[in-house]
Design an enzyme around this catalytic site. Sequence first.
Site, PDB file in Angstrom:
ATOM      1  N   LYS A   4       0.831  -1.191   0.000  1.00 47.23           N
ATOM      2  CA  LYS A   4       0.000   0.000   0.000  1.00 47.23           C
ATOM      3  C   LYS A   4       0.874   1.254   0.000  1.00 47.23           C
ATOM      4  O   LYS A   4       0.668   2.165  -0.806  1.00 47.23           O
ATOM      5  CB  LYS A   4      -0.888  -0.025   1.253  1.00 47.23           C
ATOM      6  CG  LYS A   4      -2.118   0.827   1.170  1.00 47.23           C
ATOM      7  CD  LYS A   4      -2.909   0.750   2.479  1.00 47.23           C
ATOM      8  CE  LYS A   4      -3.752  -0.512   2.598  1.00 47.23           C
ATOM      9  NZ  LYS A   4      -4.361  -0.654   3.940  1.00 47.23           N
TER      10      LYS A   4
ATOM     11  N   ARG B 240      -3.288   3.356   8.537  1.00 49.49           N
ATOM     12  CA  ARG B 240      -3.568   2.151   7.746  1.00 49.49           C
ATOM     13  C   ARG B 240      -2.397   1.182   7.806  1.00 49.49           C
ATOM     14  O   ARG B 240      -1.257   1.576   7.669  1.00 49.49           O
ATOM     15  CB  ARG B 240      -3.821   2.550   6.281  1.00 49.49           C
ATOM     16  CG  ARG B 240      -4.612   3.815   6.122  1.00 49.49           C
ATOM     17  CD  ARG B 240      -4.618   4.336   4.684  1.00 49.49           C
ATOM     18  NE  ARG B 240      -5.258   3.429   3.755  1.00 49.49           N
ATOM     19  CZ  ARG B 240      -5.306   3.637   2.444  1.00 49.49           C
ATOM     20  NH1 ARG B 240      -4.715   4.699   1.912  1.00 49.49           N
ATOM     21  NH2 ARG B 240      -5.906   2.779   1.651  1.00 49.49           N
TER      22      ARG B 240
ATOM     23  N   GLY C 181      -7.804  -8.096   6.058  1.00 43.10           N
ATOM     24  CA  GLY C 181      -8.381  -8.347   7.362  1.00 43.10           C
ATOM     25  C   GLY C 181      -7.396  -8.355   8.516  1.00 43.10           C
ATOM     26  O   GLY C 181      -7.754  -8.633   9.647  1.00 43.10           O
TER      27      GLY C 181
ATOM     28  N   MET D  20      -5.807  -5.781   9.868  1.00 48.71           N
ATOM     29  CA  MET D  20      -6.234  -4.745  10.797  1.00 48.71           C
ATOM     30  C   MET D  20      -7.164  -3.775  10.113  1.00 48.71           C
ATOM     31  O   MET D  20      -6.983  -3.459   8.949  1.00 48.71           O
ATOM     32  CB  MET D  20      -5.030  -3.991  11.335  1.00 48.71           C
ATOM     33  CG  MET D  20      -5.362  -3.291  12.636  1.00 48.71           C
ATOM     34  SD  MET D  20      -4.191  -2.026  13.091  1.00 48.71           S
ATOM     35  CE  MET D  20      -4.939  -0.593  12.352  1.00 48.71           C
TER      36      MET D  20
ATOM     37  N   ARG E 106      -3.532  -1.559  -6.425  1.00 47.33           N
ATOM     38  CA  ARG E 106      -2.736  -2.781  -6.376  1.00 47.33           C
ATOM     39  C   ARG E 106      -3.134  -3.653  -7.557  1.00 47.33           C
ATOM     40  O   ARG E 106      -4.167  -3.402  -8.192  1.00 47.33           O
ATOM     41  CB  ARG E 106      -2.949  -3.533  -5.066  1.00 47.33           C
ATOM     42  CG  ARG E 106      -4.383  -3.965  -4.893  1.00 47.33           C
ATOM     43  CD  ARG E 106      -4.632  -4.602  -3.532  1.00 47.33           C
ATOM     44  NE  ARG E 106      -6.038  -4.417  -3.188  1.00 47.33           N
ATOM     45  CZ  ARG E 106      -6.540  -4.646  -2.008  1.00 47.33           C
ATOM     46  NH1 ARG E 106      -5.776  -5.056  -1.023  1.00 47.33           N
ATOM     47  NH2 ARG E 106      -7.821  -4.478  -1.771  1.00 47.33           N
TER      48      ARG E 106
ATOM     49  N   HIS F  64      -7.948 -44.171  -6.548  1.00 44.69           N
ATOM     50  CA  HIS F  64      -8.465 -44.677  -7.818  1.00 44.69           C
ATOM     51  C   HIS F  64      -9.503 -43.728  -8.418  1.00 44.69           C
ATOM     52  O   HIS F  64      -9.415 -43.334  -9.584  1.00 44.69           O
ATOM     53  CB  HIS F  64      -9.063 -46.072  -7.596  1.00 44.69           C
ATOM     54  CG  HIS F  64      -9.627 -46.671  -8.847  1.00 44.69           C
ATOM     55  ND1 HIS F  64     -10.973 -46.604  -9.154  1.00 44.69           N
ATOM     56  CD2 HIS F  64      -9.033 -47.304  -9.879  1.00 44.69           C
ATOM     57  CE1 HIS F  64     -11.177 -47.189 -10.322  1.00 44.69           C
ATOM     58  NE2 HIS F  64     -10.014 -47.632 -10.783  1.00 44.69           N
TER      59      HIS F  64
ATOM     60  N   SER G 237       9.972 -43.682 -18.287  1.00 43.35           N
ATOM     61  CA  SER G 237       8.882 -42.778 -17.936  1.00 43.35           C
ATOM     62  C   SER G 237       8.705 -42.844 -16.417  1.00 43.35           C
ATOM     63  O   SER G 237       8.467 -43.917 -15.866  1.00 43.35           O
ATOM     64  CB  SER G 237       7.592 -43.202 -18.639  1.00 43.35           C
ATOM     65  OG  SER G 237       6.552 -42.334 -18.268  1.00 43.35           O
TER      66      SER G 237
ATOM     67  N   CYS H 171       4.756 -39.668 -16.225  1.00 40.02           N
ATOM     68  CA  CYS H 171       3.345 -39.900 -16.500  1.00 40.02           C
ATOM     69  C   CYS H 171       2.496 -39.977 -15.228  1.00 40.02           C
ATOM     70  O   CYS H 171       1.379 -40.439 -15.252  1.00 40.02           O
ATOM     71  CB  CYS H 171       3.169 -41.169 -17.324  1.00 40.02           C
ATOM     72  SG  CYS H 171       3.736 -42.648 -16.489  1.00 40.02           S
TER      73      CYS H 171
ATOM     74  N   TYR I 239       9.478 -34.924 -22.008  1.00 40.88           N
ATOM     75  CA  TYR I 239       8.041 -34.599 -22.035  1.00 40.88           C
ATOM     76  C   TYR I 239       7.389 -34.917 -20.699  1.00 40.88           C
ATOM     77  O   TYR I 239       7.931 -35.674 -19.893  1.00 40.88           O
ATOM     78  CB  TYR I 239       7.335 -35.366 -23.157  1.00 40.88           C
ATOM     79  CG  TYR I 239       7.230 -36.863 -22.933  1.00 40.88           C
ATOM     80  CD1 TYR I 239       6.163 -37.398 -22.195  1.00 40.88           C
ATOM     81  CD2 TYR I 239       8.193 -37.736 -23.435  1.00 40.88           C
ATOM     82  CE1 TYR I 239       6.075 -38.757 -21.970  1.00 40.88           C
ATOM     83  CE2 TYR I 239       8.108 -39.091 -23.220  1.00 40.88           C
ATOM     84  CZ  TYR I 239       7.047 -39.605 -22.483  1.00 40.88           C
ATOM     85  OH  TYR I 239       6.960 -40.957 -22.248  1.00 40.88           O
TER      86      TYR I 239
HETATM   87  P1  ADP Z   1      -7.747  -2.204   3.661  1.00 39.35           P
HETATM   88  O1  ADP Z   1      -6.334  -2.577   3.533  1.00 39.35           O
HETATM   89  O2  ADP Z   1      -8.528  -3.083   4.563  1.00 39.35           O
HETATM   90  O3  ADP Z   1      -8.386  -1.977   2.327  1.00 39.35           O
HETATM   91  P2  ADP Z   1      -7.397   0.636   3.850  1.00 39.35           P
HETATM   92  O4  ADP Z   1      -6.242   1.148   4.614  1.00 39.35           O
HETATM   93  O5  ADP Z   1      -7.258   0.623   2.384  1.00 39.35           O
HETATM   94  O6  ADP Z   1      -7.783  -0.791   4.408  1.00 39.35           O
HETATM   95  O7  ADP Z   1      -8.625   1.515   4.255  1.00 39.35           O
HETATM   96  C1  ADP Z   1      -9.922   1.131   3.970  1.00 39.35           C
HETATM   97  C2  ADP Z   1     -10.736   2.296   3.451  1.00 39.35           C
HETATM   98  O8  ADP Z   1     -10.661   3.389   4.331  1.00 39.35           O
HETATM   99  C3  ADP Z   1     -10.235   2.852   2.142  1.00 39.35           C
HETATM  100  O9  ADP Z   1     -10.703   2.113   1.072  1.00 39.35           O
HETATM  101  C4  ADP Z   1     -10.814   4.244   2.155  1.00 39.35           C
HETATM  102  O10 ADP Z   1     -12.138   4.201   1.718  1.00 39.35           O
HETATM  103  C5  ADP Z   1     -10.769   4.590   3.616  1.00 39.35           C
HETATM  104  N1  ADP Z   1      -9.601   5.447   3.866  1.00 39.35           N
HETATM  105  C6  ADP Z   1      -8.358   5.098   4.232  1.00 39.35           C
HETATM  106  N2  ADP Z   1      -7.565   6.176   4.318  1.00 39.35           N
HETATM  107  C7  ADP Z   1      -8.333   7.225   4.006  1.00 39.35           C
HETATM  108  C8  ADP Z   1      -8.092   8.627   3.911  1.00 39.35           C
HETATM  109  N3  ADP Z   1      -6.896   9.147   4.136  1.00 39.35           N
HETATM  110  N4  ADP Z   1      -9.118   9.417   3.545  1.00 39.35           N
HETATM  111  C9  ADP Z   1     -10.334   8.877   3.303  1.00 39.35           C
HETATM  112  N5  ADP Z   1     -10.634   7.598   3.385  1.00 39.35           N
HETATM  113  C10 ADP Z   1      -9.641   6.765   3.722  1.00 39.35           C
HETATM  114 MG    MG Z   2      -7.760  -0.812   0.942  1.00 42.03          MG
END
Ligand code: ADP
Ligand code: MG
Length: 919
Positions: free
Chosen positions: A66, A136, A145, A147, A380, A498, A808, A875, A895
């Site tokens: 990210k 983030r 998931g 955090m 990404r 089998h 083989s 094979c 092969y």
């Molecule tokens: P995840 O990795 O679970 O996708 P993110 O860090 O991408 O978590 O954050 C999830 C959501 O939070 C983003 O898709 C966005 O909508 C919102 N978000 C994160 N940072 C900002 C920010 N600086 N301004 C506005 N929304 C944000």
């Molecule tokens: Mg995200």
Amino acid sequence: MTTAKARPSIQHAAGKAEAKKKKLARHAEDAATAPALRSKPSKMVYYFGKSRCEGTAEMKLLLGGKGANLADMVSIGLPVPPGFTITTDTCAAYYRNGQRLPHGLMNEVHKNIALIEKETGKKFGDNGNPLLVSVRSGAAVSMPGMMDTILNLGLTDASVAGLASSTGNVRFAYDSYRRLINMFGDVVMGVDHHHFEEAFNKIKTKYRAKADTDVPEQGMIELCEAYKAVYQRFKGEVFPQNPFKQLELAIEAVFKSWNGDRAISYRRIAGISGLNGTAVNVQTMVYGNMGDDSGTGVAFTRNPATGENALYGEYLVNAQGEDVVAGIRTPIQVDQMPKWNKKVFAQLLEIKTKLEKHYRDMQDIEFTIERGTLYMLQTRTGKRNGFSSVRVACDMVRERLIDEKTALLRIPAQDLTQLLLPSFDPVKKKNAEVLTHGIPASPGAAYGTLAFTAAEAVERARKGEKVLLVRKETSPEDVEGMHSAAGILTSTGGRTSHAAVVACGWGKCCVVGAGELEIDPVKGKLTVKGRTFGRDDVISIDGSTGEVIAGQIPSVEPKLSADFAQVMKWADKYRTLGVRTNADTPEDAERARGFGAEGIGLCRTEHMFFEGGRIKAMREMILAETREVREKALAKLLPFQRDDFIGIFKAMKGLPVTIRLIDPPLHEFLPHDEKSQKEMAQQLSVSPEKVRSRVASLHEANPMLGHRGCRLCVTYPEVLDMQVRAITEATIDCLRSNIKALPEIMIPLVGTKKELAVLRAQVERVIAEVKESEDYRPRLDIKIGTMIEVPRAALTADEIAEKADFFSFGTNDLTQMTFGYSRDDIGTFLPDYLSQEILTADPFQTLDTGGVGQLVEMGVRKGRATRGDLKVGICGEHGGDPKSVWFFHTAGLDYVSCSPFRVPIARLAAAQAAIKAGK
Ligand code: ADP
Ligand code: MG
Ligand code: MG
């Protein structure tokens, strides 16, 4: 909830491949970040913004995916709110430090906040025009998931008033504040989310609000008070009113999340290891919740299910962060956006083009619109299914974004399966009742009423019924029933049991080892989790996921696209490894040729003893007490087998056909229950006692290590005679009618040179006899070779090669005998081995390169030391496994041979191996 979690089907389709790619990329990045690995990270914080941008896309290991891409988007001029990334090394230092933030970190954080303040003109903690940030997480490999993101950090009782007056929007300010208290309380301080939800519900009731957005200004203000009270009740202290204190605690929470339960189990399941820790991204907030001219969304730059070149995603008006995917309100499809804001949509399309030009791949993006202004928050590589990866790769070559080699490397070979087989209608499957999971042994989708014996399946299928054959396990006796059934479901056995091997060869949907099923063939009942299904009940099985589903799920037939053909053409251009198929019948041979097979690498002859009336002659042969009687019985089989071979030679039109002589132990040809034994006795006019005693005498403690393979022909040379005679006569017959038959006779289970020498001499003698009796003068080129499937054969391959024209590798048996794992029973303990990471993969599916692979390498080396021109193939089931194919390419095999439906996979994997090796 995370955005990533909201798109699970696509997530899973390409998740593993993605992780693999990233792992490979990591090695390259190691060098770049090596100095930072010292115990005190040198530079802990990287700024991204217009005034300065310190990170690059190549720094994923250090800044996380990210963080690196946020910096990268800034540097190509996209509208990204400024911020900074704390490195993954800092996370590692935090743990080395006994879970304390490294000295000097907060100092750096202060400096970088100051940079943001300068760039935005807002001030962190200001009571007039406060700067708010999001915090983030983000590791080098995407870990959905791990955090939840904290938004609106920096708000306090004082600054919320400032935000309200500076924006002139009180409701928005308090909506932001309540979100912060909730997220901070939940994610950072561990106050359970439902306490907040309770408080929210009270307010909603009070104001008769259905959705969050219906709560008026006054309600939001009250909600903040209620939330603060919840926080204080559970933490015993007031919600922190110092923004820097909030920030410090949030940063630490991100570091802590790296070793949280969710993250640990995610890494285990996805097979991610060797990472440093997570990065922390602190970024200026932009507000999607400022009213009806604001919003937030997620999108793919192309359709992840079909590959169509169009934005695909959803957005929500007047919303923040996770609202889109949390299911609170129904989001709007991105293609509807022009109705709402044409300008923003046009801008998104421009960004799509720019991003794809830059990354030269499909992207998965997150964005927010604040009062009509678009901001990018994440990009990404987009996960996609097999259809999409083929189409996107081909389109991008046509658009000159990538070259052919890159296109080939982009497509996970395994995912081609999705293009070749029927699958369940995904919409209909969504609401299905999944009864249990088995091992997905052969992909596809099938449903039917339940048949509990092979005979029953044959009979009911003949009457036009669609049946699912449900067995504890299957044996060669069941083959006809298996063939008649729409799909096969067993409660025991693994990937090379089998049922699995046979079904896979046919491309027939099969789920094995569904241990929760209790099958009672006598009563015709199947019980699972307290529910019972009988002969008239319908069950569906998904051979790609292992799901066993109650009722009928409609399926859709595949259509092969021009793009698929293009990918195959490119693959053939780059690969050096040959691809043959395992096929036992003219139909399979034909189909495999259609998929591009260059010959048959394994033609099993077992079924040639079973089908129709043949089994009777076979049983006569087995019961016979003298060689004479045996020969008479075998003579009845000969014309059938000859015709079988003629059919296969015709289908292969001049391509080589490797025929394996009889392999299974004789007991597999006899019935084991009393009733069938009686019937057999009657048919052959012998006493039931005789049948019983013969079955008993054939009983072996370890049949897989018993009287089978070439050992049978040592004891009963007349069986070999008959088969070789049938092959030779078929060959001469074809050649005489101008069909180029190219048989190769393969002797299974050889362990010593002497074994092969004896049998080879016999094969040569029979060929000579047939030539003589057929009065065939021209040269007859029938190669005689052996399978290498007993470890001793690999160890003495130099000696064995003296008597073999080709090798083989039978990697199923070789794996079984090298590990000492029974391939039919591994299902009982394999799950434990995988979950405890004692094994990283099922060795019957992906070749164990460290152990079994050594035997393969040794076999090739030693064999070729004796015979430089020795042709070597493989094979086993591994012939269609992409990872294993890479290994076979490297090991120098000529092969691989795999089931017809895997031929395209093997072609692509072989091309990928060649391209990688050439780089
Ligand atoms: P995840 O990795 O679970 O996708 P993110 O860090 O991408 O978590 O954050 C999830 C959501 O939070 C983003 O898709 C966005 O909508 C919102 N978000 C994160 N940072 C900002 C920010 N600086 N301004 C506005 N929304 C944000
Ligand atoms: Mg995200
Ligand atoms: Mg074998």
